[in-house]
Motif scaffolding. Structure first.
Motif, PDB file in Angstrom:
ATOM      1  N   GLN A  30     107.682  34.695  30.779  1.00  0.00           N
ATOM      2  CA  GLN A  30     107.868  35.531  29.590  1.00  0.00           C
ATOM      3  C   GLN A  30     106.532  35.958  28.968  1.00  0.00           C
ATOM      4  O   GLN A  30     106.343  35.934  27.747  1.00  0.00           O
ATOM      5  CB  GLN A  30     108.697  34.771  28.540  1.00  0.00           C
ATOM      6  CG  GLN A  30     110.070  34.322  29.010  1.00  0.00           C
ATOM      7  CD  GLN A  30     111.080  35.462  29.072  1.00  0.00           C
ATOM      8  OE1 GLN A  30     111.269  36.170  28.090  1.00  0.00           O
ATOM      9  NE2 GLN A  30     111.697  35.653  30.223  1.00  0.00           N
ATOM     10  N   LEU A  31     105.586  36.335  29.823  1.00  0.00           N
ATOM     11  CA  LEU A  31     104.282  36.782  29.340  1.00  0.00           C
ATOM     12  C   LEU A  31     104.389  38.234  28.890  1.00  0.00           C
ATOM     13  O   LEU A  31     104.964  39.069  29.591  1.00  0.00           O
ATOM     14  CB  LEU A  31     103.229  36.640  30.443  1.00  0.00           C
ATOM     15  CG  LEU A  31     103.142  35.255  31.115  1.00  0.00           C
ATOM     16  CD1 LEU A  31     102.117  35.271  32.246  1.00  0.00           C
ATOM     17  CD2 LEU A  31     102.783  34.192  30.102  1.00  0.00           C
ATOM     18  N   MET A  45      96.138  36.603  31.343  1.00  0.00           N
ATOM     19  CA  MET A  45      94.846  36.097  31.796  1.00  0.00           C
ATOM     20  C   MET A  45      94.648  34.627  31.441  1.00  0.00           C
ATOM     21  O   MET A  45      94.114  33.847  32.241  1.00  0.00           O
ATOM     22  CB  MET A  45      93.721  36.946  31.193  1.00  0.00           C
ATOM     23  CG  MET A  45      93.693  38.379  31.699  1.00  0.00           C
ATOM     24  SD  MET A  45      92.425  39.366  30.856  1.00  0.00           S
ATOM     25  CE  MET A  45      92.825  41.014  31.453  1.00  0.00           C
ATOM     26  N   ASN A  46      95.090  34.229  30.244  1.00  0.00           N
ATOM     27  CA  ASN A  46      94.932  32.836  29.824  1.00  0.00           C
ATOM     28  C   ASN A  46      95.838  31.902  30.618  1.00  0.00           C
ATOM     29  O   ASN A  46      95.390  30.880  31.149  1.00  0.00           O
ATOM     30  CB  ASN A  46      95.224  32.694  28.329  1.00  0.00           C
ATOM     31  CG  ASN A  46      94.132  33.299  27.464  1.00  0.00           C
ATOM     32  OD1 ASN A  46      92.999  33.442  27.904  1.00  0.00           O
ATOM     33  ND2 ASN A  46      94.470  33.665  26.244  1.00  0.00           N
ATOM     34  N   VAL A  47      97.112  32.255  30.704  1.00  0.00           N
ATOM     35  CA  VAL A  47      98.078  31.378  31.352  1.00  0.00           C
ATOM     36  C   VAL A  47      97.810  31.277  32.856  1.00  0.00           C
ATOM     37  O   VAL A  47      97.917  30.206  33.447  1.00  0.00           O
ATOM     38  CB  VAL A  47      99.520  31.881  31.093  1.00  0.00           C
ATOM     39  CG1 VAL A  47     100.522  31.089  31.924  1.00  0.00           C
ATOM     40  CG2 VAL A  47      99.854  31.774  29.617  1.00  0.00           C
ATOM     41  N   LEU A  48      97.453  32.395  33.476  1.00  0.00           N
ATOM     42  CA  LEU A  48      97.223  32.405  34.919  1.00  0.00           C
ATOM     43  C   LEU A  48      95.774  32.109  35.278  1.00  0.00           C
ATOM     44  O   LEU A  48      95.358  32.287  36.429  1.00  0.00           O
ATOM     45  CB  LEU A  48      97.655  33.754  35.506  1.00  0.00           C
ATOM     46  CG  LEU A  48      99.134  34.132  35.279  1.00  0.00           C
ATOM     47  CD1 LEU A  48      99.466  35.430  35.996  1.00  0.00           C
ATOM     48  CD2 LEU A  48     100.049  33.017  35.741  1.00  0.00           C
ATOM     49  N   GLU A  49      94.997  31.679  34.297  1.00  0.00           N
ATOM     50  CA  GLU A  49      93.619  31.190  34.512  1.00  0.00           C
ATOM     51  C   GLU A  49      92.749  32.232  35.205  1.00  0.00           C
ATOM     52  O   GLU A  49      92.178  31.999  36.271  1.00  0.00           O
ATOM     53  CB  GLU A  49      93.634  29.880  35.302  1.00  0.00           C
ATOM     54  CG  GLU A  49      94.373  28.758  34.576  1.00  0.00           C
ATOM     55  CD  GLU A  49      94.380  27.454  35.356  1.00  0.00           C
ATOM     56  OE1 GLU A  49      94.052  27.487  36.564  1.00  0.00           O
ATOM     57  OE2 GLU A  49      94.705  26.422  34.765  1.00  0.00           O
ATOM     58  N   VAL A  67     107.896  45.538  33.337  1.00  0.00           N
ATOM     59  CA  VAL A  67     108.801  44.382  33.233  1.00  0.00           C
ATOM     60  C   VAL A  67     109.465  44.313  31.861  1.00  0.00           C
ATOM     61  O   VAL A  67     110.659  44.046  31.733  1.00  0.00           O
ATOM     62  CB  VAL A  67     108.022  43.080  33.531  1.00  0.00           C
ATOM     63  CG1 VAL A  67     108.919  41.867  33.286  1.00  0.00           C
ATOM     64  CG2 VAL A  67     107.503  43.081  34.963  1.00  0.00           C
ATOM     65  N   TRP A  68     108.684  44.550  30.792  1.00  0.00           N
ATOM     66  CA  TRP A  68     109.203  44.429  29.426  1.00  0.00           C
ATOM     67  C   TRP A  68     109.048  45.759  28.684  1.00  0.00           C
ATOM     68  O   TRP A  68     108.227  45.894  27.792  1.00  0.00           O
ATOM     69  CB  TRP A  68     108.459  43.329  28.650  1.00  0.00           C
ATOM     70  CG  TRP A  68     108.318  42.021  29.350  1.00  0.00           C
ATOM     71  CD1 TRP A  68     107.167  41.408  29.708  1.00  0.00           C
ATOM     72  CD2 TRP A  68     109.377  41.138  29.746  1.00  0.00           C
ATOM     73  NE1 TRP A  68     107.421  40.210  30.325  1.00  0.00           N
ATOM     74  CE2 TRP A  68     108.785  40.016  30.352  1.00  0.00           C
ATOM     75  CE3 TRP A  68     110.782  41.203  29.660  1.00  0.00           C
ATOM     76  CZ2 TRP A  68     109.538  38.964  30.866  1.00  0.00           C
ATOM     77  CZ3 TRP A  68     111.525  40.155  30.173  1.00  0.00           C
ATOM     78  CH2 TRP A  68     110.914  39.055  30.760  1.00  0.00           C
ATOM     79  N   PRO A  69     109.799  46.791  29.063  1.00  0.00           N
ATOM     80  CA  PRO A  69     109.606  48.113  28.439  1.00  0.00           C
ATOM     81  C   PRO A  69     109.851  48.114  26.939  1.00  0.00           C
ATOM     82  O   PRO A  69     109.228  48.884  26.207  1.00  0.00           O
ATOM     83  CB  PRO A  69     110.627  48.996  29.170  1.00  0.00           C
ATOM     84  CG  PRO A  69     111.649  48.054  29.714  1.00  0.00           C
ATOM     85  CD  PRO A  69     110.894  46.806  30.058  1.00  0.00           C
ATOM     86  N   GLU A  70     110.760  47.261  26.470  1.00  0.00           N
ATOM     87  CA  GLU A  70     111.098  47.257  25.049  1.00  0.00           C
ATOM     88  C   GLU A  70     110.184  46.336  24.243  1.00  0.00           C
ATOM     89  O   GLU A  70     109.904  46.583  23.068  1.00  0.00           O
ATOM     90  CB  GLU A  70     112.556  46.833  24.854  1.00  0.00           C
ATOM     91  CG  GLU A  70     113.545  47.796  25.497  1.00  0.00           C
ATOM     92  CD  GLU A  70     114.978  47.291  25.460  1.00  0.00           C
ATOM     93  OE1 GLU A  70     115.873  48.092  25.170  1.00  0.00           O
ATOM     94  OE2 GLU A  70     115.191  46.086  25.709  1.00  0.00           O
TER      95      GLU A  70
END
Length: 812
Positions: free
Chosen positions: A509-510, A517-521, A542-545
């Motif tokens: 849910q990024l 960048m932070n979560v995936l290092e 992925v998250w258009p809204e």
């Protein structure tokens, strides 16, 4: 110079000093360590503050695709692990050949028994008036890259003097830094030392399509400016504005140290066939060395020299170095290029040629006295390694049949290139790694990836041009046990592929690039110019809204909603649906052109009107006055839907192409896509709207429509594939929408539909979209994306951000 008589000797803790921490010298040290790792006390001096790095890949650092760490060949630990004393930031300024010691500018005095000079070369700076102005630099090392990257943050107009390999790499990097780049070349063809005129013109056309500009046959007379360079003035009286000038006109062997201390020099440091100078126990290798009147600048000959010198110093029997056949296999701005041996037609040569303008492929092999003596390949260099072997061995011209067939349309064998190669043939010319060596390493050490092969054997470690061949050899050797195709990372900031990043965005849910960048290092904080726009697109897809468009991550044209031109002005293209307009629209366009003093109004190839030469500060007011949707001429989105006049007017027309084109354009406008998308609708198979070379092309036939996909009318022309036949206009919109959304969801960012269709496969796409339920689900997701979009210019105005945005841009 006479060759000295070879002397075999016992090597016992001799003091070996290397002056120069570059690729050639350190490669020689690597060979010495393999031959006699405990026999030398090794000291290395390097002027730069870095460990040994790959100078060939500096362009990746400049482009933001790599960091310095990514191009390091031997890290700090390597020197320590091999008991090598490394002095960085130290320049050797004096050699005492009588007492056998060297002195540095930092006060270090070091004795030697053997001294290797690998001082490399220095960039040649044209002695022009104004060459000492700020903003005039060379392109040779990490420091130059850093200066260029810093300049790009403040300045936007760059000029590169020199259309050789180095100049084109610098220009490509500056383009990636969002600079307006013009290459000035004194000759009428690019890379004239490696390419014949045909390949050169193909290369120029491809680079122009990427946004690079060229001034050919131009001779610079002076650089002008007060403190900082402001432009160039040419001998024909013309001028070019520039606030950054990069000189990439050639290199000179760095011979000053040798010349000042009694070592014989000509153009380079004179060496014999064992790389000895005229002074006992002093050797030279690499770009500073001159052997039999030749100074080499490519990495493969320098490594060949280092191999011979290492064996000679270690007392190991070796053949003399007798010179090298030059070859170049590389990517110039994403274009595959290969050149080896003689490449220009002569009176005593004849050539085998193959040219495919549709796919951008050109091949030429030169034959002299029935021997293969040279070759040029453009667009497809898969035969390069094999050709290089044939050239080196002076193979008979009949060998060409195994590569190009016998003519008359006969194609070469489809069997594996590596399968027919002898074990002693080189896979990696730069590092001298043979097929047999790689197979032995794979079998004995269980290697299962190109990276593992590179680390073990050195193959593909330098220019990287042999990587596809190494991959093929890996698959050939492992056979059925070969598993995965190595993934292609999004960029050098991460090891994750496009699919892994998109999966992580969904599962975790990024919703912002920073979060990704932070979560995936991410390796590089803030990412680079390659991954930032890609992440912004993937998040929006992925998250258009939920996703808030990150405008700072977009390319400059998308941020300004206009195409920047070569003089710094902008091109404004309002949308004209299907190429059909009316008096009201034309009046608005005419009024805006007059009000803002537009120097040129042009009908485009996509049946629209282009207002060229608009000042940056006038853009927001002009769009407000026009009050028309943006034509997205700058965007990774639907550009145009070209139409013919159709059955309403044309006596051959079978369908209403105009209305179909308008419906499609209104259906898909404002939809962000991985790359630009162009469409066309023709009313009959005569195809007047060029539907066969569009991303989506629709052709009217009796009783229905044919839909073609994956066409491309650019430099690499590709005819569209017949996707589906339908009966109604509603079905045209349904299948086109499903195709568009499937492309949006599965393509890599900046991948055209032509490449995507070839990569994924037309049959796979057809099978996927054959299900009505699948098409409906895809269309529903596309509609969600469209529901939250507005015309970008109106959206910016409504959010009251446009003024702030432009004020910031103008200030900067």
């Amino acid at each position: 110079m006479e060759l000295t008589i070879r002397r075999l000797r016992t090597v016992s803790s001799r003091k070996l000093v290397l002056v120069g921490n570059g690729m050639a010298g350190v490669n020689c040290i690597e060979h010495i360590l393999k031959l006699a790792d405990e026999s030398f006390d090794i000291t290395i001096f390097g002027t730069e503050p870095h460990p040994n790095y790959n100078r060939i890949q500096l362009s990746y650092v400049l482009a933001g695709d790599s960091k310095l760490d990514d191009i390091i060949i031997n890290g700090w630990d390597w020197y320590k692990d091999n008991n090598i004393q490394l002095h960085t930031g130290q320049t050797v300024t004096k050699i005492d050949t009588e007492n056998k010691c060297v002195y540095t500018d930092g006060g270090i005095i070091q004795n030697y028994d053997d001294l290797i000079l690998a001082t490399g070369s220095t960039p040649f700076m044209l002695p022009l008036p104004g060459a000492d102005l700020q903003g005039v630099i060379a392109y040779r090392d990490i420091k130059d890259c850093q200066m260029m990257m810093e300049a790009s943050k403040k300045y936007k107009k760059a000029a590169v003097i020199g259309g050789g390999l180095l100049g084109l790499e610098a220009a490509r990097g500056l383009l990636n830094l969002s600079m307006d780049v013009t290459v000035i070349h004194v000759f009428d063809t690019l890379m004239e030392r490696q390419l014949d005129p045909t390949a050169s013109k193909l290369l120029q056309a491809e680079l122009e399509a990427q946004g690079m500009k060229f001034l050919m046959s131009k001779q610079t007379e002076e650089l002008y400016g007060t403190d900082r360079v402001e432009g160039l003035r040419f001998k024909d009286g013309s001028e070019l504005e520039a606030d950054l000038v990069v000189m990439a006109v050639g290199i000179r062997p760095n011979v000053a140290l040798a010349r000042d201390h009694g070592i014989e020099v000509n153009r380079g440091i004179m060496v014999n066939d064992y790389l000895e100078t005229n002074v006992k126990d002093v050797y030279a290798v690499g770009e500073c060395a001159e052997h039999r009147g030749i100074v080499y600048g490519l990495v493969a000959p320098l490594y060949e020299q280092g191999n011979v010198l290492a064996k000679w110093i270690c007392g190991v029997e070796t053949k003399p170095y007798e010179g090298s056949v030059l070859s170049t296999k590389l990517k110039v701005s994403g274009v595959d290029v290969f050149s080896a041996g003689e490449f220009m037609d002569q009176a005593d040569t004849r050539s085998y040629r193959y040219q495919d303008d549709f796919n951008g492929v050109y091949k030429k092999v030169l034959v002299k006295e029935e021997k293969i003596v040279g070759a040029v390949l453009f667009g497809d260099t898969s035969d390069g390694t094999r050709l290089f072997q044939l050239i080196r061995s002076g193979a008979d011209a009949s060998e060409l049949k195994t590569l190009f067939g016998t003519g008359q349309g006969e194609k070469k064998s489809t069997s594996s290139d590596v399968a027919v190669m002898a074990n002693d043939e080189l896979i990696c010319g730069c590092n001298g790694v043979s097929k047999g060596h790689i197979i032995q390493a794979i079998e004995e050490q269980g290697l299962d990836s190109v990276e593992a092969i590179k680390g073990c054997t050195g193959a593909s470690r330098s220019c990287g041009g042999c990587k596809p061949l190494v991959q093929e050899l890996l698959q050939y050797t492992l056979g059925d046990s070969f598993q995965a195709v190595e993934k292609e990372p999004v960029c050098s900031c991460t090891s994750l592929s496009r699919d892994e990043v998109v999966d992580a965005i969904r599962s975790m849910q990024l919703t912002t690039s920073k979060e990704v960048m932070n979560v995936l290092e991410w390796k590089q904080e803030g990412g680079c110019s390659k991954c930032r726009p890609a992440l912004n697109y993937y998040l929006g897809m992925v998250w258009p809204e939920e996703h808030k468009d990150e405008r700072h991550s977009r390319f400059v044209n998308e941020r300004l909603h206009a195409n920047i031109q070569n003089d710094g002005t902008y091109s404004v293209v309002p949308r004209i649906y299907g190429g059909v307009t009316n008096s009201e629209q034309l009046r608005k366009i005419a009024d805006a052109a007059e009000k803002y003093h537009v120097p040129m109004v042009k009908i485009t190839g996509g049946q629209r009107i282009d207002l060229l030469g608009v000042k940056k500060e006038d853009l927001p007011k002009m769009w407000a006055d026009l009050d028309m949707p943006s034509g997205h001429a700058y965007a990774k989105a639907l550009r145009t839907v070209k139409t013919c006049v159709g059955e309403s007017f044309c006596r051959f027309g079978t369908q209403d192409s105009i209305q179909m084109g308008i419906d499609m354009e209104k259906r898909f406008e404002r939809l962000w896509t991985p790359h630009k998308v162009k469409m066309a609708v023709s009313a009959c198979p005569r195809n007047c709207a060029e539907s066969g070379i569009k991303d989506i092309g629709v052709v009217g036939v009796d009783g229905g429509w044919e839909i073609y996909v994956g066409g491309n009318g650019g430099v690499h022309l590709r005819g569209g594939d017949l996707f589906v036949k339908v009966k109604t206009e509603e079905e045209v919109l349904e299948w086109s929408a499903a195709f568009m959304q499937y492309y949006r969801e599965t393509a890599k960012y900046l991948e055209r539909t032509s490449h995507w269709v070839e990569r994924v496969g037309l049959e796979v796409i057809q099978e996927t979209l054959a299900s009505a339920d699948t098409r409906r689900e895809l269309i529903e997701r596309m509609d969600k994306a469209l529901a939250v979009t507005k015309d970008p210019w109106k959206e910016a105005i409504e959010e009251s951000e446009v003024r702030k945005m432009f004020d910031t841009l103008i200030v900067n």
